[in-house]
Every structure is written in C-alpha cells, then in structure tokens.
Design a protein around this motif. Structure first.
Motif, PDB file in Angstrom:
ATOM      1  N   PRO A 129       0.830  -1.214   0.000  1.00  0.00           N
ATOM      2  CA  PRO A 129       0.000   0.000   0.000  1.00  0.00           C
ATOM      3  C   PRO A 129       0.860   1.259   0.000  1.00  0.00           C
ATOM      4  O   PRO A 129       1.879   1.329   0.694  1.00  0.00           O
ATOM      5  CB  PRO A 129      -0.804  -0.120   1.299  1.00  0.00           C
ATOM      6  N   ALA A 130       0.465   2.244  -0.797  1.00  0.00           N
ATOM      7  CA  ALA A 130       1.207   3.511  -0.850  1.00  0.00           C
ATOM      8  C   ALA A 130       0.340   4.585  -1.484  1.00  0.00           C
ATOM      9  O   ALA A 130      -0.281   4.353  -2.531  1.00  0.00           O
ATOM     10  CB  ALA A 130       2.503   3.359  -1.655  1.00  0.00           C
ATOM     11  N   GLY A 131       0.276   5.753  -0.861  1.00  0.00           N
ATOM     12  CA  GLY A 131      -0.398   6.907  -1.448  1.00  0.00           C
ATOM     13  C   GLY A 131       0.596   7.777  -2.187  1.00  0.00           C
ATOM     14  O   GLY A 131       1.814   7.566  -2.105  1.00  0.00           O
ATOM     15  N   CYS A 132       0.102   8.743  -2.918  1.00  0.00           N
ATOM     16  CA  CYS A 132       0.951   9.651  -3.694  1.00  0.00           C
ATOM     17  C   CYS A 132       0.880  11.055  -3.101  1.00  0.00           C
ATOM     18  O   CYS A 132      -0.159  11.460  -2.573  1.00  0.00           O
ATOM     19  CB  CYS A 132       0.470   9.718  -5.147  1.00  0.00           C
ATOM     20  N   PRO A 133       1.973  11.816  -3.193  1.00  0.00           N
ATOM     21  CA  PRO A 133       1.902  13.218  -2.776  1.00  0.00           C
ATOM     22  C   PRO A 133       0.916  13.966  -3.662  1.00  0.00           C
ATOM     23  O   PRO A 133       1.024  13.914  -4.888  1.00  0.00           O
ATOM     24  CB  PRO A 133       3.336  13.717  -2.987  1.00  0.00           C
ATOM     25  N   SER A 134      -0.063  14.624  -3.063  1.00  0.00           N
ATOM     26  CA  SER A 134      -1.182  15.164  -3.843  1.00  0.00           C
ATOM     27  C   SER A 134      -1.549  16.571  -3.413  1.00  0.00           C
ATOM     28  O   SER A 134      -1.363  16.962  -2.258  1.00  0.00           O
ATOM     29  CB  SER A 134      -2.424  14.257  -3.698  1.00  0.00           C
TER      30      SER A 134
END
Length: 483
Positions: A129-134
């Motif tokens: 799991p990993a989110g993106c800088p947004s």
C-alpha cells in the motif's frame, strides 16, 4: 494455439504451454522494453493469466497521449489510478480531472484485503500500500480545493470567442474590444469587467467610442453581451479573477522526488461541462505557450488524465474541437501527455482519437443495436490481432482490458488481453474531513484561496459613469437655478 473467447476462464491444466515461438510469447516479447516502463498487468491467453508475461508501456511514450475506455463498472478509474501512481513514482507530475469525486484516494495508501492479495498473486505483482503526494484544486472555489482562477486578459479574446461560440466577425469584434480596454487602461480581470466594457460601448455615453475602434457594430456588441450573460449563468464567473493561478505549479515534484499528483475536484460542476471545457482550453493553451520545445524525452514533464471525457465533447462547438485537436497534436513536443478516460472511443472526436497512441480498452456491452455498432467501430480502431476482439471485448471481466501501446521506437505493439494490476493507493475517495485538511495544509492555500477584487475596468467605468451623472445633474441644477 487459438485464443479462448473467454480469457477470464481458467485454462485446462492438460493444455500444453504456449511454446517460446507461440503467439502469446510473441505478444509478450513485444512488451519487453529495455528502458523504464509502467507495469500494467499480466497477459491473458487461452483462458489463463500468465504472470511471467507482463504487459507494460514505455515511460518515454506517455507523451504520445492515450485513451482508457470501457463500459461503466469495468475498472477505468482504477486503471487511471494505476498509471498515475506509477508516473508519480517515476518522478512525473500528474494532473487528474476528477468528475465523479472518486479519485482523491490516490493520496492515501490502499487497503490490504483478500481481493487485492488475490489479484496481486494472479498477475505477479508485489503489492504494497502507498499513497501519492497530492494537491487538490477546484474551479474558482466551486467545491473543495485550492481555487484555480485566470484573468480575462490572460484567457484572451481568441479562447473567449471559442467558448462564447462567436462567429468569425464577432470574434474579430471581441478582439477590438480587448484592444480598446488595453489602450484605455481598463484591466479585464473578471467577467464583470468585460461585460462592463461591452455594455459601456453600447450605452449612450460609450457609443461614440465605437467609431474610434472601427469595425464594431452596436448589434455585434449586443450579441457578445448576451453570450457573456449566458456564459455567466453556467457558473463561469467563478473561474475568472485573481489571484491568477500559475500553471507551472502542476509541474512540481515532492521532496522525495516523486511527481506531485494534482487532483481537480469537479463534482460541483459536473452538470456544467462548458465550465470545465473552458478551463481545459485555458490550461493546455497556457502550458503550451509557456513551456519550451523539448522534443522526445526519456519521461514526460506532465501527464493529464481527463475522466468522463465525453462531457468535454458533447455539444462542443467546432471551434472548441478544432482547438483541442490542435493542442493535443502540438503539446506532445512540450513533453506533455494527455489521456482521455471515457466509455467508448466514439466519445472522442476522430481527429483527437487519431492522436492517442496508447490504448487501454475495458469491456464493452452489446445490449442494443447502438451498442453493437459501437463495438464493431471500436474493434476497427485496433491493429490486427489473433484475438476475436468483437467477442473478447464483451467478455472481459472487471479489471481486465485489451491493450496496445507505442513501443520505444514509436510502433504500435500487438494487441494484448491483460489482467491489470491493483492500484497501491486507496480505491475510493478519502473522507471529506481529510480532504479539507489536505487542502488547508497546502502551501498554495494561502497564496490562492482568497479572491482579490482590485480596481479594474468595472470599477473605473462605474466611477466614470457616476461622475458623468453627477456632472449632468449639477449642470441641470445650475440651469434650473438661472431660470
């Protein structure tokens, strides 16, 4: 070995493996690129998913534009998310136009569950799991996000004429109006400024000015004024104003080198397609004007994704379509890639479709004669294939697609039925409170959040008219006193 008409059905264990020179091996070999590439998924062949035969798209070809299409519920948005988060990981900034409000999850890590683990194992994916800088944006503050605004002057008479659907004569007249405002020091910041200038020119006080700029009739000025009023009723007034947004903000990377994902939240204006069509035209034109020619790069400078793209084109004027076609054709040389996400390729005008070198086609339905016609038309847009595409496209499962991309030398790859990887980020929207916190925590919020309404054409004309009226009343009073 002939391809199965249902790639989602597991293969018979007794079937021989595809030989090294078989069609599945040849398809997979065409996707074994030497340079950096995004991992899309595993090849589907003869009823089986082959995790050792990966389907990819070269990073260097992402500025050759693309299309993600398919019926509702087939996984288009997840494909958009999958590509966008890998671009970010490669240091490429991404812009997402989020019509439905379900892409904000790209900023948060995904949820580990049995379904995700099964998909990852099936396609040979090491899922973490990993989110993106947004960053999150909205048009002029309509909705949650950092407001995006442009001044009328920066937007210019050419684009304004296109969105107002003016004819050539009226476009020339609008150009004269902009020129008049400039020479008189009347700054055009928002739509009320432009409306004030046009209204002044058709008033008793301003009508003599028409002679001075030439070529502008009272009738034409009236047409422009009515078109402006209708445009404002679409909600466009919120987009024009200050502080004007610097489109260079979309080209930023995070401190760790990942590309920043800019999410434009559009649910609040999804019923006003002319508004975000206007924004699209301005944004692409502004970037095209500001960015230098770079030719072919090893990775794009920025990649756009426009979800529900049919809303951009439905009922669009010929001038708008011409503008989009020209921009898509030329902006590639600036290092910018554009992906349209929609239900069928026929939603995108043919001249635009011809510019889209990378294709991810999810399942289509054939419930009606129109559906069947659209299916046949879609099949004709793909290279020759060992698959029976007309049948295959109706049988693909959710998260499966038919893919062809441009290879590193710019040639189309063979068609590959593919089971796509699972996005690593959250497959759904983040909650409203988290979204609001992210917006207000952005360093851009203090720069762009509050609108600025400084003195411009509207205020100057209003002041002049008030002064003229006061002078006239004083003169009338003086004349009355002399009687």
């Amino acid at each position: 070995m002939s391809p199965s008409t249902d790639p989602a059905v597991p293969a018979d264990p007794a079937d021989p493996a595809d030989p090294a020179d078989g069609p599945a091996a040849r398809i997979a070999a065409a996707y074994a690129f030497t340079g950096p590439a995004l991992e899309l998924g595993a090849l589907l062949w003869d009823g089986a998913c082959l995790p050792d035969r990966q389907i990819r798209v070269p990073l260097s070809m992402l500025n050759r534009h693309g299309l993600v299409a398919g019926a509702t519920g087939t996984g288009k948005t997840k494909t958009l998310q999958l590509i966008a988060e890998q671009l970010s990981a490669h240091g490429v900034p991404v812009f997402l136009a989020d019509i439905k409000g379900d892409v904000s999850g790209i900023s948060a890590p995904g949820t580990d569950n049995d379904k995700v683990r099964a998909r990852a194992a099936d396609v040979g994916q090491d899922w973490q799991p990993a989110g993106c800088p947004s960053e999150f944006y909205s048009l002029g503050g309509l909705g949650t996000g950092i407001p995006l605004r442009a001044t009328v002057t920066a937007f210019g008479p050419v684009l304004m004429s296109k969105v107002l659907q003016l004819n050539q004569t009226q476009e020339q007249s609008l150009g004269l109006i902009f020129h008049y405002a400039d020479t008189k020091g009347l700054e055009l910041i928002d739509l009320k400024d432009l409306r004030a200038v046009v209204a002044f020119l058709v008033s008793d006080q301003g009508r003599p000015e028409l002679k001075g700029i030439g070529g502008l009739s009272t009738v034409t000025a009236g047409v422009i004024l009515r078109a402006l009023t209708a445009f404002e009723q679409q909600g466009a007034g919120a987009f024009f104003g200050e502080p004007e947004f610097d489109t260079g903000e979309f080209l930023r990377t995070a401190a760790d080198g990942r590309g920043l994902v800019s999410v434009l939240e559009l649910p609040a204006v999804q019923d006003r397609p002319q508004l975000f069509s206007t924004f699209l035209m301005w944004l692409l034109a502004d970037l095209y004007t500001d960015l230098p020619e770079v030719g072919d790069l090893d990775r794009p400078k920025l990649v756009f994704f426009f979800d529900e793209a049919h809303l951009l084109f439905n009922g669009a004027s010929k001038a708008f379509l011409d503008s989009i076609t020209q921009t898509v054709r030329l902006i590639r040389s600036k290092g910018i890639g554009v992906f349209f996400v929609t239900q069928t390729p026929k939603d995108v005008p043919a001249d635009v479709l011809a510019q889209l070198g990378n294709r991810v086609q999810h399942a289509l339905r054939a419930f009606t004669p129109d559906d069947a016609k659209a299916l046949k038309a879609t099949v004709k847009t793909f290279p020759n294939s060992p698959y029976d595409l007309e049948e295959l496209l109706t049988q693909l499962g959710t998260g499966e697609a038919v893919i062809t991309v441009l290879s590193e030398n710019g040639a189309p790859t063979p068609v590959a039925a593919t089971r796509l990887r699972a996005p690593r980020s959250l497959m759904g929207p983040v909650d409203a409170a988290a979204l609001d916190r992210a917006v207000k925590a952005s360093p851009l919020y203090s720069r762009y959040a509050e609108p600025v309404d400084r003195e411009s054409a509207y205020e100057k004309i209003s002041a002049e008219q008030a002064a003229a009226e006061a002078e006239a009343e004083a003169a009338a009073a003086a004349a009355e006193a002399e009687k």
